[in-house]
Structure formats: structure tokens, C-alpha cells
Motif scaffolding. Structure first.
Motif, PDB file in Angstrom:
ATOM      1  N   TYR A  84      -6.056   9.189   7.197  1.00 58.37           N
ATOM      2  CA  TYR A  84      -5.150   8.541   6.236  1.00 58.37           C
ATOM      3  C   TYR A  84      -3.834   9.319   6.133  1.00 58.37           C
ATOM      4  CZ  TYR A  84      -8.902   5.472   4.606  1.00 58.37           C
ATOM      5  OH  TYR A  84      -9.886   4.511   4.530  1.00 58.37           O
ATOM      6  N   SER A 120      -9.027   8.117  -0.626  1.00 57.99           N
ATOM      7  CA  SER A 120      -8.250   7.704   0.547  1.00 57.99           C
ATOM      8  C   SER A 120      -6.885   7.170   0.118  1.00 57.99           C
ATOM      9  CB  SER A 120      -9.004   6.672   1.386  1.00 57.99           C
ATOM     10  OG  SER A 120      -9.242   5.498   0.645  1.00 57.99           O
ATOM     11  N   ALA A 121      -6.833   6.435  -0.982  1.00 51.75           N
ATOM     12  CA  ALA A 121      -5.545   5.961  -1.501  1.00 51.75           C
ATOM     13  C   ALA A 121      -4.701   7.148  -1.949  1.00 51.75           C
ATOM     14  CB  ALA A 121      -5.761   5.005  -2.679  1.00 51.75           C
ATOM     15  N   GLU A 152      -3.704   2.112   4.192  1.00 54.38           N
ATOM     16  CA  GLU A 152      -5.100   1.671   4.047  1.00 54.38           C
ATOM     17  C   GLU A 152      -5.394   0.474   4.944  1.00 54.38           C
ATOM     18  OE1 GLU A 152      -7.289   3.354   0.373  1.00 54.38           O
ATOM     19  OE2 GLU A 152      -6.499   1.375  -0.103  1.00 54.38           O
TER      20      GLU A 152
END
Ligand code: MEV
Length: 329
Positions: A84, A120-121, A152
Motif C-alpha cells: 500500500y 491499509s487505508a 486501495e
């Protein structure tokens, strides 16, 4: 600057996860724990991504020009996080220029990775915000939210803008994809207990599972998704009136519908039932499901509910609202 650090909050999903992937609204809340990303210019020819204190080996990626040559080494949660960060930097250079050679990225987490708390964000948002400052590009929190969402989408294939918007902008957010992004409150007190258990499936896999069920039983699943959307609309009213009883009921109905979509599991549902038994007004899973995070609304009985969650095998995370969103130092 030669070195920039950005911190982006994790997110608990109050209402509407999964249905938000189908364009229904959702409500999510940024929390006071998150992910810190430091981006620094170090010289040399390669881009290095390191993760501290995550008890997994570092990940090294070689970059020639702006094309990434190496790939993320192992297959752990850490390397998922690294991809990411890498994708965020890649999208940033495509849009705003800059050179990834010689860049060092250090990731530190205050949250369990991949537990459904939007790590992850948060890493996507923090990496984009830190890199923007490093190359002196001024971006709004909305801009950073959009970049985080593209990250994402690129890594997972499918994702709603919910987590990245909330991590970037902070507070309690109402998200209707492509239609509306609104901060609901700046003073709300949410007496929430947050717990989590290990996950069996990733969010991406669970989103696919719902899609498969949708394709098989479109009328039935459409009805469930619509009901979740209706819950969110009622929750907005209940939140503005501080009506915990109604919010609790809506959380319980939302959980029932998530169960119907097949995204809870035995361990998680058990913790949710134990939290209710200990006096929570409502409890539901939070995020993708399959294990992962749960929330319980427990005004006045937070301690009792936290003990019940732990007795049922969950880990409790103490949280508060984060009103600021991503923060660059
Ligand atoms: C993940 O935190 C929440 C889901 O609704 C997926 C998404 O919004 O992209 C399951």
C-alpha cells in the motif's frame, strides 16, 4: 524537506460496511491510534520500505527510475502494508512527479495490522501525505483521501472510499460513495468498546464472497443491502439526537444483516453476543469481518463489556475519537 512524518488514524466502522461497496451510505469514525509513515531522501538507487516493531522482517524493494523492479519479499501482513505504501508513492509520482530513487519509507503501527481497523487505508493516506510534503505539493485532506482510495483500488481491486476518507479527514464521517462526504459531529462521545480476534479472511476475500452471494441471489442480497442503507439513514438521526438505545438497536440489526451476508464467523459472533449479555446496548462486527474487529456500544458499562469481550477470546483496544485526521509533522 529531507524527511517528513505523517500519521493517519485507524477507523472503526459504525454502520454500513459491505453495503457501502454497492454505493449505499456508511458511517465510520477515526480513532486515536493509527499508522505513522516517515519518508526520507537518503540517496542511492533503491527505494526501501521498512516496518518497525511489527515483528516481521523488513521489506526491500529496488527501484530503477520510476519503475519498480523488485517485489515485496514475503507474504505477511507487513508486506501487504508495504505494498500500500509503495502504491501510494507510485501514484503520487505519476500525478505530481518526483523520483523514488533513494527514498526510504519507515512504517510504524499503533494498531494490529489487518484486523479490520483500516490500517491499509491509514498507511496509504499517511504515505501520500508525507510524500506530498516531501516534494512540496500542497494537497487538501479531500485530495489525500482520493489518492488513498486509488491506492486501495489498485492493491485490492475493489474498495469503497469509506476508510480512506475517514482516515484522511478524521471525526465521524457519513460516506455515500460518489455522492456525499460529510463530517457528522465534532463533539460526539461514543462509549465504544472495540475488540478484535484474528482474521481468517482478508477484506478483499470477504468483498468477493459477498459479490458471489449477490450474483447467486440478486433479489435477496439487494434487499439486505438496501436494509443496511436504511439503517445508516436512521443512525444519522439517532447520532444527532444522542439516542444510544436506538443506535444500539440499529447496530444489532446491522450485525444480523452482516451475518446474513456471510461475513461474520463463529468466534466474532460469540464475542458480540457476550458483549450484549454484559450490558452493551448494541454490538456488531466492524469492517470486513471474517474475524477482525467488533464494536459494542456500552454507555456506563464499558469495563464490564471489555471484560466480557476478553473472556470470550477477544483483545480489547482502548480508543477515542480522532477529530483531526491525517497529520503531517
Ligand atoms: C472494509 O473496512 C469495509 C468494507 O465495506 C470494504 C470497503 O468499504 O471497501 C467491507
Amino acid at each position: 524537506a529531507l524527511k517528513v512524518t505523517a500519521t493517519a488514524p485507524g477507523v472503526v466502522k459504525l454502520f454500513g460496511e459491505h453495503a457501502v461497496v454497492y454505493g449505499r451510505p456508511a458511517i465510520a469514525m477515526a480513532i486515536n491510534k493509527g499508522i505513522k509513515v516517515t519518508v526520507e531522501e537518503g540517496g542511492g538507487d533503491s527505494l526501501t520500505i521498512l516496518a518497525k516493531d511489527l515483528a516481521v522482517k523488513g521489506v526491500a524493494i529496488r527501484v530503477t527510475g520510476n519503475s519498480i523492479e523488485g517485489s515485496v519479499i514475503d507474504d505477511s501482513q507487513l508486506s501487504r502494508l508495504a505494498s500500500y505504501a509503495l502504491t501510494a508513492l507510485r501514484i503520487m509520482t505519476e500525478k505530481y512527479g518526483g523520483d523514488l530513487r533513494g527514498i526510504r519509507v519507515i512504517i510504524e503501527s499503533q494498531l494490529p495490522i489487518g484486523a479490520g481497523l483500516a490500517t491499509s487505508a491509514a498507511v496509504s493516506v499517511a504515505a501520500a501525505a508525507a510524500y506530498a510534503r516531501l516534494i512540496n505539493v500542497k494537497l487538501s485532506k479531500e485530495d489525500i483521501a482520493k489518492i488513498g482510495h486509488s491506492v486501495e483500488l489498485t492493491v485490492q481491486g475493489a474498495a469503497s472510499p469509506m476508510d480512506t476518507a475517514t482516515s484522511s479527514m478524521g471525526g465521524v464521517m457519513y460516506i455515500k460513495p460518489g455522492v456525499e462526504l460529510r463530517k457528522l459531529s465534532t463533539s460526539l462521545k461514543m462509549p465504544l468498546v472495540v475488540g478484535y480476534v484474528e482474521r481468517e479472511l482478508t477484506t478483499g476475500e470477504l468483498v468477493k464472497r459477498v459479490k458471489a452471494l449477490y450474483n447467486k441471489h440478486p433479489r435477496v442480497v439487494e434487499g439486505i443491502i438496501d436494509s443496511i442503507g436504511a439503517i445508516v439513514d436512521e443512525a444519522v438521526t439517532a447520532l444527532s439526537g444522542g439516542d444510544y438505545v436506538a443506535l444500539g438497536e440499529l447496530m444489532n440489526i446491522n450485525q444480523g444483516l452482516l451475518e446474513a451476508l456471510g461475513v461474520s464467523n463463529h468466534r466474532l459472533s460469540n464475542i458480540i453476543y457476550m458483549a450484549r449479555k454484559a450490558g452493551a446496548l448494541g454490538a456488531k462486527l466492524s469492517g470486513g469481518g471474517g474475524g477482525g474487529a467488533m464494536i459494542a456500544l456500552a454507555p456506563g458499562v464499558e469495563d464490564k463489556v471489555a471484560v466480557a469481550v476478553e473472556l470470550a477470546g477477544g483483545e480489547v483496544i482502548l480508543i477515542d475519537v480522532n477529530y483531526e485526521g491525517v497529520h503531517v509533522e
